[in-house]
Design an enzyme around this catalytic site. Structure first.
Site, short mmCIF file in Angstrom:
data_model
loop_
_atom_site.label_atom_id
_atom_site.label_comp_id
_atom_site.label_asym_id
_atom_site.label_seq_id
_atom_site.Cartn_x
_atom_site.Cartn_y
_atom_site.Cartn_z
N HIS A 437 3.23 2.07 11.57
CA HIS A 437 1.93 2.57 11.13
C HIS A 437 0.95 2.56 12.29
O HIS A 437 1.17 1.94 13.35
CB HIS A 437 1.39 1.75 9.95
CG HIS A 437 1.08 0.31 10.26
ND1 HIS A 437 -0.11 -0.10 10.81
CD2 HIS A 437 1.82 -0.82 10.09
CE1 HIS A 437 -0.11 -1.41 10.97
NE2 HIS A 437 1.06 -1.88 10.54
N CYS A 456 5.23 -5.71 10.71
CA CYS A 456 5.38 -4.26 10.85
C CYS A 456 5.11 -3.84 12.30
O CYS A 456 4.62 -4.62 13.11
CB CYS A 456 4.43 -3.54 9.90
SG CYS A 456 4.95 -3.60 8.17
#
Length: 559
Positions: A437, A456
Site C-alpha cells: 500500500h 505490510c
C-alpha cells in the site's frame, strides 16, 4: 522372481561373452537387493524412490557398463568432489565410503556382481542426495526459519529426481534440478570469485580508526586501498597512500553494494562492513544460494518481487526488470514481514483501513483513553459489530472498561489524505493479512533502514505500481488511474475496487546476498535470519583434494 529366473537362465544357456553375463548378473543382484525386506543399508532412506528408479530400467545398472564406470559416473564423482562450486558440501556425500568401495573392487580384480551392484547403488544414493540438495536445499526452510512460508520444492523432489535419472547424459540429469533464475547462476559466479579471493589470503583488517575521508593520507589509507582492490571496488595501481578521488569513488561503490549510505566517508559502519572476513561473506553467499533452492524454480515472466533486507520492490515483465522502487517493511520484532508468495487479484483506490485488532489494542486505544477526539483527528470511525453501523458518538463508549479479548466494535479509518494506507492498496489475499500500500509519509522512504511498518509493505510510488498492475487491464490507462485517485472535495470519498483480469504473482523474499546489474550486493540481516540459518548449516568441513584425486584415479579403467 520369475523374471529373475528367466534372466539368469538366459545368461547360463547362451554363448554370450563374459561381459554380457556379468552385466546381467549385476542386474540380478540389483533386483535381489531391492526386493529384500529392508534394503536401507544399501540404498539409504529413499528406498521407494530407488526401487522405482531401477524398476524403470528393468534393473539395468545406472552407472556401470559391464565392470567399467560409465562417463556419467565419472562426471558424478567430479561433481561431488567440487560440490562447493554449487554452494554445497562435498563432505555430505560419503566420498570416503565411495573410495573404499572402489578400492576394494580394484583390489579384488574379479568384479563380483554383488559388489558391482552395491557400487551402482552407492553412486545412485550419492546422486539422489546431491540432487535433492540441489533441487530443494540441504535444509528444510520451515525448520530453519519460522517466518518462511513459501511452498518449498520438497514435495516434488522424488518425482523430479526419478525423471532426471531417465536421462542419458549427466548434464541432462543435473540441469533440471538447479534453480532456473538467472540470479542463481550470477550468485554462483560471484561465489567462485570470492573463493579465489579466499585462496589468495582474503583481505586485511582496518583497525584503530573509525573515520577516514577525502584528503586523508598515511598507512590507514594504504590498508583501505588494498582492501578495496581485493573485491574489485578499486582498480589496482601504484598510487600513493592518499584518499583521492579514485578512493572516494571506490568507497561509494562499496557502500552502495552493502546497503550503506554512499557518502564516500569511511565511518564506523563502513569499517565494520569492510572488516567482515571473506570466509563469512562466502558463507552468506552459500546461505542465499540455499534460499534460492527453497523458492519455485521459475517465477514466471511477469511478477512482483520484494526483497525485505534490501527494502526494495522489483517489477518484472517478460522475465526482465521493468522498474524498482523503495519500500518500507515490518519492524524487526513484533511486526516482521513474513516470507511468502501469493497472487495479486485486485487493487483498491482511496481505500479505507480496517484497523487490525493487534494495532487497535496496542496503538489506538491508549490514545483514545486519553482523548476520545483522537478518533476524529485521525479520521477513525467506530462500527458496532452487532448492527454493522457507525457509532455516531464514540464518547458514549466506556473506553476504560473494555474486554480487549472480545471488543463489541471495530475501528476503521476513512479514505482520505490522513488514511494510513494512502491512495491505493494492492491486495493478494493471504493468511497474514499482508498487502502492499501507499504511505501518507513519503519522508520515511529516505531512511536507509526501513523496518518501520506493522508488517505490510509500503511502496514509494503507488501510481507507477498501479500502472504496471493494470497494464493489461482494458480502459485503465494513466489518466483513469489519476482520476480514480483524485477526490472530489464536495463529496464523501468512497473506495474504488478494480479486480485484475490477469492476477500478478507477488513474492516477498529475504535475500542478504544477491547480484544486481552484474554487481554483488550484500545487505544487513534486519530479522536475524542469517545467524540462525548458518548455525543450522554448520561450519564447512575442510576439503581434501587428495581424496578426490584418488577417487578419480580409481574410477579410471575397469574394476
Amino acid at each position: 522372481m520369475i523374471r529373475s529366473i528367466l534372466r539368469h537362465s538366459a545368461c547360463v544357456a547362451t554363448l554370450l561373452g563374459a561381459a554380457a553375463c556379468g552385466r546381467n548378473q549385476t542386474a540380478i543382484q540389483l533386483e535381489k537387493i531391492l526386493s529384500s525386506a529392508d534394503p536401507r543399508a544399501a540404498v539409504g532412506a529413499r528406498v521407494d524412490l530407488v526401487r522405482r528408479v531401477y524398476l524403470d530400467r528393468d534393473y539395468k545398472p545406472l552407472w556401470l557398463k559391464g565392470s567399467k564406470l560409465q562417463g556419467r559416473a565419472r562426471d558424478l564423482i567430479e561433481t561431488l568432489c567440487h560440490a562447493e562450486r554449487e554452494g554445497l558440501r562435498a563432505a555430505d556425500y560419503d566420498l570416503a565410503g565411495l573410495e573404499t568401495e572402489l578400492a576394494r573392487l580394484k583390489a579384488d580384480r574379479k568384479s563380483h556382481p554383488a559388489a558391482l551392484a552395491s557400487l551402482d547403488l552407492h553412486l545412485t544414493r550419492a546422486f539422489l542426495d546431491y540432487g535433492g540438495d540441489l533441487l530443494a536445499g540441504r535444509l528444510d526452510p520451515h525448520a530453519v526459519d519460522n517466518g518462511w512460508y513459501i511452498k518449498a520444492r520438497r514435495a516434488v523432489v522424488d518425482s523430479t529426481l526419478r525423471s532426471a535419472l531417465k536421462k542419458d547424459s549427466f548434464d541432462d540429469m543435473v540441469s533440471p534440478l538447479r534453480p532456473h533464475q538467472k540470479e542463481y547462476q550470477e550468485l554462483l559466479d560471484k561465489l567462485a570469485e570470492y573463493r579465489e579471493i579466499e585462496a589468495k589470503g582474503g583481505w586485511g583488517t582496518i583497525f584503530g580508526v573509525s573515520r577516514l575521508q577525502w584528503g586523508d593520507d598515511g598507512p590507514y589509507i594504504e590498508v583501505l586501498r588494498e582492501r578495496l582492490q581485493a573485491t574489485g571496488d578499486l582498480e589496482k595501481s601504484d598510487g600513493k597512500p592518499i584518499y583521492d578521488d579514485k578512493v572516494k569513488a571506490a568507497v561509494a561503490r562499496f557502500q552502495e553494494r552493502h546497503g550503506i549510505t554512499a557518502d564516500s566517508v569511511v565511518d564506523s559502519k563502513t569499517v565494520a562492513a569492510l572488516n567482515v572476513p571473506v570466509e563469512t561473506r562466502i558463507r552468506i553467499i552459500e546461505l542465499n544460494l540455499e534460499r534460492y533452492r527453497w523458492l519455485p524454480s521459475d517465477f514466471g515472466k511477469r511478477y512482483i518481487m520484494v526483497n525485505i533486507p534490501d527494502y526494495r520492490l522489483y517489477a518484472y515483465d517478460e522475465g526482465k526488470e521493468r522498474f524498482t522502487m523503495r519500500v518500507i517493511v515490518g519492524e524487526e520484532y513484533s511486526h516482521a514481514t513474513p516470507v511468502f508468495a501469493d497472487s495479486m487479484t485486485y487493487i483498491v483506490f482511496r481505500p479505507q483501513w480496517e484497523v487490525p485488532r493487534r494495532i487497535l489494542v496496542d496503538s489506538v486505544l491508549p490514545h483514545v483513553r486519553k482523548n476520545v477526539n483522537y478518533l476524529a483527528l485521525h479520521s477513525y470511525e467506530v462500527v458496532d459489530n452487532a448492527r454493522n453501523e457507525v457509532i455516531a458518538d464514540p464518547s458514549t463508549i466506556n473506553w476504560r472498561k473494555l474486554d480487549l479479548k472480545n471488543l463489541p466494535f471495530r475501528v476503521r479509518q476513512k479514505p482520505g489524505p490522513r488514511n494510513d494506507l494512502g491512495i491505493v492498496k494492492f491486495m493478494f489475499p493471504n493468511q497474514f493479512s499482508i498487502y502492499l500500500h501507499d504511505s501518507p509519509d513519503d519522508s520515511l522512504f529516505q531512511r536507509q533502514t526501513r523496518t518501520l511498518s506493522n508488517g505490510c509493505v509500503r511502496v514509494e510510488d503507488p501510481v507507477k505500481l498501479a500502472g504496471y498492475v493494470l497494464d493489461e487491464q482494458e480502459g485503465w490507462g494513466e489518466k483513469k488511474i489519476l482520476e480514480a485517485i483524485a477526490a472530489d472535495p464536495t463529496k464523501e470519498i468512497a473506495p474504488t475496487t478494480v479486480y485484475l483480469k490477469h492476477p500478478v504473482p507477488v513474492y516477498l523474499l529475504y535475500l542478504t546476498a544477491f547480484v544486481r546489474d552484474g554487481v554483488l550486493q550484500f545487505r544487513d540481516d534486519p530479522y536475524g535470519k542469517d545467524q540462525r540459518a548458518m548455525a543450522r548449516m554448520g561450519q564447512p568441513a575442510p576439503s581434501d583434494s587428495s581424496e578426490c584425486e584418488r577417487l578419480k584415479k580409481l574410477a579410471e579403467g575397469g574394476l
